[in-house]
Design a protein around this motif. Structure first.
Motif, PDB file in Angstrom:
ATOM      1  N   SER A  82       0.803  -1.218   0.000  1.00  0.00           N
ATOM      2  CA  SER A  82       0.000   0.000   0.000  1.00  0.00           C
ATOM      3  C   SER A  82       0.836   1.268   0.000  1.00  0.00           C
ATOM      4  N   THR A  83       2.124   1.143   0.400  1.00  0.00           N
ATOM      5  CA  THR A  83       2.997   2.317   0.418  1.00  0.00           C
ATOM      6  C   THR A  83       3.578   2.603  -0.969  1.00  0.00           C
ATOM      7  N   ASP A  84       3.171   1.821  -1.984  1.00  0.00           N
ATOM      8  CA  ASP A  84       3.697   1.974  -3.338  1.00  0.00           C
ATOM      9  C   ASP A  84       5.197   1.707  -3.393  1.00  0.00           C
ATOM     10  N   VAL A  85       5.665   0.816  -2.553  1.00  0.00           N
ATOM     11  CA  VAL A  85       7.060   0.394  -2.566  1.00  0.00           C
ATOM     12  C   VAL A  85       7.178  -0.844  -3.428  1.00  0.00           C
ATOM     13  N   ASN A  86       7.972  -0.770  -4.472  1.00  0.00           N
ATOM     14  CA  ASN A  86       8.230  -1.930  -5.316  1.00  0.00           C
ATOM     15  C   ASN A  86       9.430  -2.672  -4.749  1.00  0.00           C
ATOM     16  N   ALA A  87       9.240  -3.920  -4.367  1.00  0.00           N
ATOM     17  CA  ALA A  87      10.320  -4.687  -3.748  1.00  0.00           C
ATOM     18  C   ALA A  87      10.346  -6.102  -4.271  1.00  0.00           C
ATOM     19  N   THR A  88      11.551  -6.651  -4.386  1.00  0.00           N
ATOM     20  CA  THR A  88      11.726  -8.066  -4.688  1.00  0.00           C
ATOM     21  C   THR A  88      12.453  -8.698  -3.508  1.00  0.00           C
TER      22      THR A  88
END
Length: 338
Positions: A82-88
């Motif tokens: 929801s924080t718009d953090v793109n993570a792998t």
């Protein structure tokens, strides 16, 4: 009154010698019980009974509510929290626009000389990604939770145990910019809002000055392992506490340490010990390890049964040699968000 005393005295003189002896031993027994009870209560009060001094405002919780709580997976995954953090992420790595964490398991030696330890290399865009959290969100003594419990409460991506400040009543304790204790005692570590770390002597730099310079957290345990790029000493006379039940920290033990390679570039080391596949590290070995990893500043945190590394919902190392955590007062952790 004098006559009454004489009467009682005469009466006491007629008590059978055996009865008088029994009364004497009863008195001695009561005194011994009271003394032992007092000692046991004093020890319990010092080491077991919780003393909450400050219930922390929900600052951490408020921040954490806007962060990611991503669980580990066996394969690399892409997330869109929801924080718009793109993570792998996978079991050993995490990468986003703001944070990069790489963990390695290292084994050296063999047989009784084998050492197993874990290295986490962390790069952050913002120093606010590195934070501290208290057990039960409260400051005081004997307040403990497992490292993983505190980490999960604060939506940590990565965490290690802190300095176990609650085991002692001295030192300078600043957490997330708040001064909780100001009793200068030993060599300590300061983390600043520009992503730098500074090892220092608590008696030489005031808390007021540290706060004015932007300190976010201080850790009071030690010793300093690396300072200005050099290993500080031979560690032969290091003494952290005078508390009851302390054991020597010079020998090979489980360890937790933090180092800075460059601003916002940190390295964490957690060493397993007192078990068949890992004897632990001496302070000299730990200092050498941190220096070889590139740390220009490095500091020893609480070790032994406290030494724990948490990542993406799981405990990475083997605490206490049986995958069983020991409750601690505090953690250092990394998270997304501002």
């Amino acid at each position: 009154m004098v006559k009454l005393f004489e009467k009682l005295t005469r009466k006491d003189q007629h008590i059978h010698p055996v009865s008088r002896k029994k009364r004497k031993w009863l008195t001695i027994t009561i005194i011994v019980v009271l003394v032992i009870g007092g000692i046991l209560y004093s020890l319990a009060d010092r080491y077991l009974i919780q003393h909450v001094q400050v219930v922390v405002a929900d600052g951490n919780t408020a921040v954490a509510s806007t962060t990611t709580n991503i669980k580990s997976s066996d394969t690399t995954t892409s997330t869109q929290p929801s924080t718009d953090v793109n993570a792998t992420s996978d079991d050993w790595n995490y990468t986003s626009d703001n944070l990069k964490i790489q963990i390695k398991k290292v084994q050296t030696g063999s047989g009784s000389d084998q050492i197993t330890y874990y290295v986490a290399d962390v790069e952050a865009k913002d120093a606010r990604s590195l934070r501290s959290a208290l057990a039960d969100n409260s400051f005081g003594t004997n307040i403990t939770e497992d490292t993983s419990e505190i980490a999960e409460t604060n939506n940590a991506i990565f965490a290690v145990n802190g300095d176990y400040y609650g085991f002692r009543d001295d030192g300078v304790i600043i957490r997330n910019g708040v001064l909780y204790r100001d009793s200068p005692t030993r060599d300590a570590l300061a983390l600043f809002n520009d992503g730098t770390m500074q090892t220092y002597n608590e008696n030489e730099i005031s808390s007021v000055k540290l706060l004015a310079e932007g300190v976010t957290n201080t850790l009071s345990f030690g010793p300093i392992l690396v300072q200005n790029g050099d290993i500080t000493s031979d560690f032969s006379s290091v003494k952290i506490d005078n508390n009851f039940g302390n054991r020597s920290i010079q020998d090979a033990n489980p360890r937790t340490a933090i180092g800075m390679i460059a601003p916002n570039h940190y390295v964490f080391v957690v060493v397993d010990g007192r078990q068949d596949d890992s004897r632990g590290m001496t302070l000299s070995e730990l200092a050498q390890t941190l220096k070889e990893l590139g740390a220009t500043e490095a500091y020893n945190l609480d070790g032994g049964g406290s030494s724990t590394m948490y990542f993406m919902g799981r405990v990475v190392n083997n605490p206490l040699g049986r995958n069983q955590e020991r409750g601690v007062s505090d953690i250092l952790y990394l998270t997304e968000g501002k």
